[in-house]
Design an enzyme around this catalytic site. Sequence first.
Site, PDB file in Angstrom:
ATOM      1  N   ASP A  55       0.885  -1.152   0.000  1.00  0.00           N
ATOM      2  CA  ASP A  55       0.000   0.000   0.000  1.00  0.00           C
ATOM      3  C   ASP A  55       0.935   1.217   0.000  1.00  0.00           C
ATOM      4  OD1 ASP A  55      -2.819   0.261   0.068  1.00  0.00           O
ATOM      5  OD2 ASP A  55      -2.820   0.818   2.185  1.00  0.00           O
ATOM      6  N   HIS A  57       0.489   5.122  -0.350  1.00  0.00           N
ATOM      7  CA  HIS A  57      -0.417   6.266  -0.507  1.00  0.00           C
ATOM      8  C   HIS A  57       0.295   7.619  -0.475  1.00  0.00           C
ATOM      9  CE1 HIS A  57      -3.738   3.546  -0.004  1.00  0.00           C
ATOM     10  NE2 HIS A  57      -3.582   3.368   1.291  1.00  0.00           N
ATOM     11  N   SER A  63      -8.538   7.781   1.072  1.00  0.00           N
ATOM     12  CA  SER A  63      -9.005   6.809   2.072  1.00  0.00           C
ATOM     13  C   SER A  63      -8.748   7.274   3.504  1.00  0.00           C
ATOM     14  CB  SER A  63      -8.326   5.451   1.854  1.00  0.00           C
ATOM     15  OG  SER A  63      -6.986   5.460   2.310  1.00  0.00           O
ATOM     16  N   ALA A 134      -4.639  -7.339   4.504  1.00  0.00           N
ATOM     17  CA  ALA A 134      -5.470  -7.981   5.516  1.00  0.00           C
ATOM     18  C   ALA A 134      -6.504  -8.855   4.816  1.00  0.00           C
ATOM     19  CB  ALA A 134      -6.185  -6.919   6.354  1.00  0.00           C
ATOM     20  N   CYS A 138      -7.219  -6.169   1.484  1.00  0.00           N
ATOM     21  CA  CYS A 138      -6.364  -6.313   0.301  1.00  0.00           C
ATOM     22  C   CYS A 138      -6.123  -7.758  -0.116  1.00  0.00           C
ATOM     23  CB  CYS A 138      -5.070  -5.536   0.505  1.00  0.00           C
ATOM     24  SG  CYS A 138      -5.395  -3.751   0.519  1.00  0.00           S
TER      25      CYS A 138
HETATM   26  C1  VGL Z   1      -5.535  -2.249   3.529  1.00  0.00           C
HETATM   27  C2  VGL Z   1      -6.981  -0.928   4.697  1.00  0.00           C
HETATM   28  C3  VGL Z   1      -6.532   0.198   4.041  1.00  0.00           C
HETATM   29  C4  VGL Z   1      -4.959  -3.616   3.298  1.00  0.00           C
HETATM   30  C5  VGL Z   1      -5.078  -1.143   2.838  1.00  0.00           C
HETATM   31  O1  VGL Z   1      -3.803  -3.698   2.851  1.00  0.00           O
HETATM   32  O2  VGL Z   1      -5.665  -4.621   3.570  1.00  0.00           O
HETATM   33  N1  VGL Z   1      -6.499  -2.129   4.444  1.00  0.00           N
HETATM   34  N2  VGL Z   1      -5.585   0.069   3.109  1.00  0.00           N
HETATM   35 ZN    ZN Z   2      -4.536   1.782   2.398  1.00  0.00          ZN
END
Ligand code: VGL
Ligand code: ZN
Length: 192
Positions: A55, A57, A63, A134, A138
């Site tokens: 991830d 960002h 988000s 998670a 993702c």
């Molecule tokens: C994720 C929440 C926000 C993940 C990424 O990698 O599961 N969860 N951004």
């Molecule tokens: Zn994220």
Amino acid sequence: MSAISVGPADGLIVVDLQVDFCPGGALGVPEGDEIVPLVNRLLTVPGWFRVATRDWHPADHISFAAQGGIWPPHCVADSPGAAFHPDMAQGSIDLVVSKAAQKDAEAYSGFDGTTLPVELREKGVRRIFVCGLATDYCVRATALDGRKEGFEVVVLEDAVRAVDVEPGDGERAVEEMREAGCTFARSEDISG
Ligand code: VGL
Ligand code: ZN
């Protein structure tokens, strides 16, 4: 499923095993760090293509709560929280895929807006093994997109952990992945 032998038509996708998603991180997944030894063992298995997604960002990502999103700031590109878990065996990774790097778009899936599908096909990968964080975000999105992209998808059930914003989210995600044709295996069943 029991013993599974992997080779050049297989890919390992380690999803978002990053500091911010581990306990103590900005968006810590309970027990998220417990999968590190399992992932490291998988990364030593020879013969397959090893991918790690992250991830990644911008600081003002859509988000994040300040922009009206549902998450605290996390995995800001190049920040310490966005780094892979310090114990993860990064040297064995063939490809790093950064996702959700554009301010105005969320991308839970490693396939979303990345070169991942093209790279997997170029390598001749037909079956992917998904682990990481998670389960309910993702991992789920990556596994479902893998099916949509035509890959055989095996989720490594002991090497994932859920955020469980609502109790049961992880189990519901597992059910959805199963309904989409993903199969499940344990990491110890994988060998080269
Ligand atoms: C994720 C929440 C926000 C993940 C990424 O990698 O599961 N969860 N951004
Ligand atoms: Zn994220």
